[in-house]
Scaffold this active site. Structure first.
Site, mmCIF file in Angstrom:
data_model
loop_
_atom_site.group_PDB
_atom_site.id
_atom_site.type_symbol
_atom_site.label_atom_id
_atom_site.label_comp_id
_atom_site.label_asym_id
_atom_site.label_seq_id
_atom_site.Cartn_x
_atom_site.Cartn_y
_atom_site.Cartn_z
ATOM 1 N N PHE A 22 0.817 -1.219 0.000
ATOM 2 C CA PHE A 22 0.000 0.000 0.000
ATOM 3 C C PHE A 22 0.856 1.278 0.000
ATOM 4 O O PHE A 22 0.311 2.369 -0.089
ATOM 5 C CB PHE A 22 -0.859 0.079 1.267
ATOM 6 C CG PHE A 22 -1.842 -1.020 1.469
ATOM 7 C CD1 PHE A 22 -2.995 -1.097 0.718
ATOM 8 C CD2 PHE A 22 -1.630 -1.970 2.449
ATOM 9 C CE1 PHE A 22 -3.920 -2.098 0.938
ATOM 10 C CE2 PHE A 22 -2.546 -2.973 2.685
ATOM 11 C CZ PHE A 22 -3.701 -3.042 1.922
ATOM 12 N N SER A 66 -4.094 1.611 -9.374
ATOM 13 C CA SER A 66 -5.053 2.709 -9.437
ATOM 14 C C SER A 66 -5.729 2.767 -10.803
ATOM 15 O O SER A 66 -5.125 2.429 -11.824
ATOM 16 C CB SER A 66 -4.318 4.036 -9.183
ATOM 17 O OG SER A 66 -5.136 5.135 -9.505
ATOM 18 N N TYR A 91 1.241 10.972 -10.471
ATOM 19 C CA TYR A 91 0.838 9.860 -9.612
ATOM 20 C C TYR A 91 0.432 8.646 -10.448
ATOM 21 O O TYR A 91 0.882 7.519 -10.211
ATOM 22 C CB TYR A 91 -0.316 10.277 -8.703
ATOM 23 C CG TYR A 91 -1.042 9.099 -8.086
ATOM 24 C CD1 TYR A 91 -0.410 8.288 -7.156
ATOM 25 C CD2 TYR A 91 -2.348 8.784 -8.472
ATOM 26 C CE1 TYR A 91 -1.061 7.182 -6.612
ATOM 27 C CE2 TYR A 91 -3.004 7.693 -7.926
ATOM 28 C CZ TYR A 91 -2.351 6.895 -7.009
ATOM 29 O OH TYR A 91 -3.002 5.805 -6.477
ATOM 30 N N LYS A 95 2.112 4.578 -10.955
ATOM 31 C CA LYS A 95 1.387 3.307 -10.878
ATOM 32 C C LYS A 95 1.526 2.530 -12.183
ATOM 33 O O LYS A 95 1.695 1.295 -12.184
ATOM 34 C CB LYS A 95 -0.086 3.553 -10.543
ATOM 35 C CG LYS A 95 -0.323 4.098 -9.147
ATOM 36 C CD LYS A 95 0.086 3.111 -8.058
ATOM 37 C CE LYS A 95 -0.293 3.588 -6.675
ATOM 38 N NZ LYS A 95 0.117 2.650 -5.610
ATOM 39 N N ASN A 121 -12.292 4.986 -6.470
ATOM 40 C CA ASN A 121 -12.166 6.077 -5.489
ATOM 41 C C ASN A 121 -12.634 5.635 -4.105
ATOM 42 O O ASN A 121 -13.826 5.718 -3.799
ATOM 43 C CB ASN A 121 -12.949 7.301 -5.953
ATOM 44 C CG ASN A 121 -12.299 7.973 -7.133
ATOM 45 O OD1 ASN A 121 -12.294 7.430 -8.232
ATOM 46 N ND2 ASN A 121 -11.731 9.146 -6.922
ATOM 47 N N ASN A 141 -8.520 14.095 -0.325
ATOM 48 C CA ASN A 141 -9.586 13.543 -1.145
ATOM 49 C C ASN A 141 -10.869 14.339 -0.958
ATOM 50 O O ASN A 141 -11.013 15.116 -0.014
ATOM 51 C CB ASN A 141 -9.816 12.075 -0.781
ATOM 52 C CG ASN A 141 -8.618 11.218 -1.146
ATOM 53 O OD1 ASN A 141 -7.918 11.486 -2.113
ATOM 54 N ND2 ASN A 141 -8.386 10.176 -0.365
ATOM 55 N N LEU A 142 -11.828 14.082 -1.833
ATOM 56 C CA LEU A 142 -13.049 14.884 -1.842
ATOM 57 C C LEU A 142 -13.880 14.712 -0.569
ATOM 58 O O LEU A 142 -14.302 15.697 0.032
ATOM 59 C CB LEU A 142 -13.889 14.530 -3.075
ATOM 60 C CG LEU A 142 -15.238 15.241 -3.198
ATOM 61 C CD1 LEU A 142 -15.057 16.758 -3.208
ATOM 62 C CD2 LEU A 142 -15.967 14.765 -4.453
#
Length: 283
Positions: A22, A66, A91, A95, A121, A141-142
């Site tokens: 992770f 991702s 980013y 990945k 997400n 994040n949102l």
């Protein structure tokens, strides 16, 4: 992760059968401003891990990838067989590069047994309200941003872009409850411990997209709060719409997301209200 000797020490002291990786930095906006930091942390970290795994003959790996590896989709929903690599942010490129590296090592040495999980997400929190997402920097994040506005920690939510080709002009994302994501890792771990795969890729999402404005509206309704917002210009590196075809994970891993968008909003708000200052008060 950047210290190979430290990783080697862990492997030397323990009998390890498999690794779930992770350990990456993951903010799209930050990656565009600090690309070298992202390449260093994300790329060198996993290279060190793979060196140690190979040395100690540990070949089972579940890798946190991702949906950003797909870039701007040419069609939706996205399947694991769709093109990857045309990526708009640093980013996502880290990945993608790691996925390509994992393909190469699995071809070179058939001992490797790898599943790369392409997250969409992740949002929400543990239902107890004791474990949640506590942002430590301005790039967040949102949903934590929505929640911090709702609880009064931030004055207003900034929405980046309202002119996308979506139902209300705001970006569409496939939100998955973090606990469903967790069970997806258990399913992947069971798979690699019971079968020889080489390398396989799986989408982890719900298969449904929600706009930013839809998510705000659901959060307000479920939690009986208000979230004031302002519209800002698009951010560099963002895309308009993305959601998954999750049928392969359902078939191969016997896994499917079970929690709703309302569950995600409710569980995150429980974490936020029980921990208004995040983990800081626990220190």
């Amino acid at each position: 992760m950047l210290n190979l000797d430290s990783i080697d020490e862990i492997f030397s002291k323990h009998s390890i059968n498999a690794v779930i990786h992770f350990a990456a930095m993951k903010a799209v906006g930050e990656s565009m401003q600090l690309p070298l930091l992202y390449y260093k942390n994300n790329m060198i970290g996993i290279i060190n891990l793979l060196i140690a795994m190979e040395k100690y003959h540990v070949y089972n790996l579940v890798f946190s990838s991702s949906c950003t590896v797909y870039g701007e989709p040419s069609k939706l929903p996205l399947t694991e067989y769709d093109h990857t690599g045309n990526i708009s942010n640093v980013y996502g490129r880290t990945k993608y590069f790691i996925e390509e590296m994992l393909k190469d090592i699995s071809k070179a040495d058939l001992n490797w047994n790898i599943i790369a999980l392409r997250y969409f997400n992740p949002v929400g929190a543990h239902v107890s309200g004791k474990i949640g997402e506590d942002p430590t920097k301005k790039f967040t994040n949102l949903m934590p941003y929505i929640s911090q506005v709702a609880i009064g920690k931030k004055p207003v939510l900034e929405i980046y872009g309202s002119d996308y080709d979506t139902v209300d002009g705001t970006g569409v994302r496939d939100y998955i409850h973090v606990m469903d994501l967790a069970t997806g890792h258990i399913a992947a771990l069971k798979k690699i411990m019971s079968e020889r795969l080489g390398i396989k890729f799986y989408n982890l999402g719900t298969g449904k997209g929600w706009t930013v404005l839809q998510l705000i509206s659901i959060f307000e309704k479920v939690n009986k709060v208000k979230v004031p917002f302002v519209i800002k210009a698009r951010r560099v590196g963002d895309i308009s719409s993305m959601y998954a075809d999750v049928s392969l994970a359902e078939t191969d891993l016997k896994w499917k997301a079970s929690r709703t968008i309302e569950d995600m909003c409710r569980d995150f708000w429980r974490w936020q209200t029980l921990n208004p200052n995040g983990y800081k008060t626990k220190l």
